[in-house]
Design an enzyme around this catalytic site. Structure first.
Site, short mmCIF file in Angstrom:
data_model
loop_
_atom_site.label_atom_id
_atom_site.label_comp_id
_atom_site.label_asym_id
_atom_site.label_seq_id
_atom_site.Cartn_x
_atom_site.Cartn_y
_atom_site.Cartn_z
N ALA A 137 0.82 -1.21 0.00
CA ALA A 137 0.00 0.00 0.00
C ALA A 137 0.85 1.26 0.00
O ALA A 137 0.31 2.37 -0.05
CB ALA A 137 -0.90 -0.01 1.23
N ASN A 178 1.27 -2.02 8.43
CA ASN A 178 2.25 -2.78 7.67
C ASN A 178 3.17 -1.82 6.93
O ASN A 178 4.37 -2.07 6.82
CB ASN A 178 1.54 -3.67 6.65
CG ASN A 178 0.74 -4.75 7.33
OD1 ASN A 178 1.30 -5.62 7.95
ND2 ASN A 178 -0.57 -4.65 7.24
N HIS A 182 -0.84 7.90 2.75
CA HIS A 182 0.48 7.72 3.39
C HIS A 182 1.46 8.70 2.77
O HIS A 182 1.60 8.73 1.53
CB HIS A 182 1.00 6.31 3.18
CG HIS A 182 0.06 5.23 3.60
ND1 HIS A 182 -0.28 5.00 4.92
CD2 HIS A 182 -0.61 4.30 2.88
CE1 HIS A 182 -1.11 3.97 4.98
NE2 HIS A 182 -1.33 3.54 3.76
N1 NAI Z 1 1.97 -4.72 3.14
C1 NAI Z 1 0.95 -3.90 2.87
O1 NAI Z 1 1.14 -2.82 2.29
C2 NAI Z 1 -0.43 -4.28 3.26
C3 NAI Z 1 -0.65 -5.41 4.01
N2 NAI Z 1 -1.91 -5.78 4.37
C4 NAI Z 1 -2.04 -6.98 5.20
O2 NAI Z 1 -2.24 -8.11 4.34
C5 NAI Z 1 -3.04 -9.09 5.02
C6 NAI Z 1 -4.22 -9.47 4.14
O3 NAI Z 1 -5.00 -8.30 3.91
P1 NAI Z 1 -6.48 -8.37 3.29
O4 NAI Z 1 -6.49 -9.27 2.12
O5 NAI Z 1 -6.97 -7.00 3.16
O6 NAI Z 1 -7.24 -9.06 4.50
P2 NAI Z 1 -8.65 -9.79 4.48
O7 NAI Z 1 -9.13 -9.81 5.90
O8 NAI Z 1 -9.53 -9.22 3.42
O9 NAI Z 1 -8.25 -11.26 4.03
C7 NAI Z 1 -7.60 -12.19 4.85
C8 NAI Z 1 -8.19 -13.56 4.51
O10 NAI Z 1 -7.50 -14.58 5.24
C9 NAI Z 1 -8.46 -15.56 5.57
N3 NAI Z 1 -8.02 -16.48 6.62
C10 NAI Z 1 -8.20 -16.40 7.96
N4 NAI Z 1 -7.72 -17.50 8.56
C11 NAI Z 1 -7.24 -18.31 7.60
C12 NAI Z 1 -6.64 -19.61 7.59
N5 NAI Z 1 -6.43 -20.29 8.70
N6 NAI Z 1 -6.28 -20.14 6.40
C13 NAI Z 1 -6.48 -19.48 5.25
N7 NAI Z 1 -7.06 -18.24 5.19
C14 NAI Z 1 -7.41 -17.67 6.35
C15 NAI Z 1 -9.69 -14.74 5.97
O11 NAI Z 1 -10.86 -15.51 5.96
C16 NAI Z 1 -9.66 -13.66 4.89
O12 NAI Z 1 -10.41 -14.06 3.76
C17 NAI Z 1 -3.46 -8.46 6.36
O13 NAI Z 1 -2.62 -8.92 7.41
C18 NAI Z 1 -3.23 -6.97 6.13
O14 NAI Z 1 -2.94 -6.29 7.33
C19 NAI Z 1 -3.00 -5.06 3.97
C20 NAI Z 1 -2.83 -3.91 3.22
C21 NAI Z 1 -1.54 -3.41 2.86
O1 OAA Z 2 -3.20 1.81 3.33
C1 OAA Z 2 -3.48 0.60 3.26
O2 OAA Z 2 -4.05 0.13 2.29
C2 OAA Z 2 -3.15 -0.38 4.33
C3 OAA Z 2 -2.18 0.04 5.30
O3 OAA Z 2 -2.09 1.18 5.69
C4 OAA Z 2 -1.31 -0.99 5.80
O4 OAA Z 2 -1.67 -2.19 5.78
O5 OAA Z 2 -0.21 -0.66 6.24
#
Ligand code: NAI
Ligand code: OAA
Length: 272
Positions: free
Chosen positions: A126, A194, A224
């Protein structure tokens, strides 16, 4: 021209806002990669659309992914990072890590990868500008700062707010709800910061990277801004992310993962 290189097998852990888009992109085709497996918390919810993909991957529990794939993309809740990433890097394979905030509580995963010849890849996600930050870090970065503004809906429930009894539901003006290190930001806002941890790992580490977080009822986008001062350049950049179906996650995050996967085997690779 024929593709002489064997395709690398990819698995996706977590079929939420990010994982679903990544799976669809892999199914449409990414050079040198083939989607072989996915994991979901409620597999039955996903069987329908998975079966309709051009080439349906196996739907398996997360502990089976590392055996089936060469690259595992983690897009799951941060508490699952160790369970997903450790078996991958222990086999000398590659984990693409989205819940990078969790790396601060699991720093030994990097040592594990090193010991076994594995790799952990953190896409820009992000955020913006990690190419410039990693380049500046080859020299000396004097300071790095992140200012994040999010709509209230993207912050509600964060542990820092709950523990400090900070109410943001009814605010009508921007409110600064956190100022401190990236390390503390990641603890207080595990689903939001993150980006702070990614910035810190690209640059000067989680203790020296400063973070400000604002709950802002006047914005509709997760915003951000990074500010870096170094011996090679001074730069500031801002990204205004349109939230995905998950208000905590910007739409561009899945696209960043897809771009990162494309770079793995592409014949032309642009950017650091
Ligand atoms: N690095 C970055 O820039 C960013 C990182 N993130 C992180 O990425 C991760 C995923 O984000 P999103 O897709 O938005 O989250 P989300 O909540 O939409 O998707 C996560 C999925 O994992 C599933 N899940 C839960 N337990 C599970 C298991 N045991 N086995 C398999 N699947 C399981 C959930 O049911 C859900 O569908 C989060 O930790 C979020 O904080 C999000 C946005 C930006
Ligand atoms: O901005 C976003 O999409 C999510 C965010 O801040 C993060 O996961 O660090």
């Amino acid at each position: 021209m024929a593709d002489n290189k064997a395709k690398m097998r990819v698995a996706v852990a977590g079929l939420g806002a990010i994982g679903t888009d990544v799976v669809k992109a892999l199914d449409q085709g990414i050079e040198g990669l083939t989607l072989v497996a996915v994991s979901a918390n409620s597999p039955d919810k996903h069987r329908g659309w998975i079966a309709e993909l051009k080439s349906a991957p196996k739907l398996v529990p997360i502990d089976e992914l590392a055996e089936l794939a060469d690259i595992v993309v983690e897009c799951a809740p941060s508490k699952l990072v160790r369970a997903i990433v450790a078996p991958v890097v222990e086999r000398g394979k590659t984990a693409v890590l989205l819940s990078v905030g969790a790396l601060l509580q699991n720093e030994d995963l990097v040592d594990l990868a090193k010991a076994h010849g594995g790799q952990i890849i953190v896409p820009t996600g992000a955020l913006i500008g990690l190419d410039a930050v990693t380049a500046a870090a080859v020299g000396t970065i004097h300071s790095a700062r992140l200012v994040t503004r999010k709509p209230v809906a993207g912050l509600i429930g964060a542990p820092h707010l709950v523990e400090n009894n900070i109410r943001i539901d009814d605010i009508t003006e921007p409110l600064r709800i956190f100022e401190g290190s990236a390390r503390d930001a990641a603890k207080g806002f595990p689903a939001n910061l993150n980006v702070a941890v990614a910035l810190s790992l690209a640059g000067i580490g989680p203790d020296r990277t400063r973070v400000e977080i604002w709950a802002d009822p006047t914005v509709t986008r997760n915003t951000h801004r990074i500010e870096v001062d170094s011996d090679s350049a001074r730069f500031s950049m801002m990204i205004e992310n349109i939230p995905s179906e998950n208000p905590k996650t910007g739409r561009i995050t899945a696209l960043s993962v897809i771009a990162c996967l494309r770079k793995l085997r592409a014949s032309l690779r642009i950017g650091t």
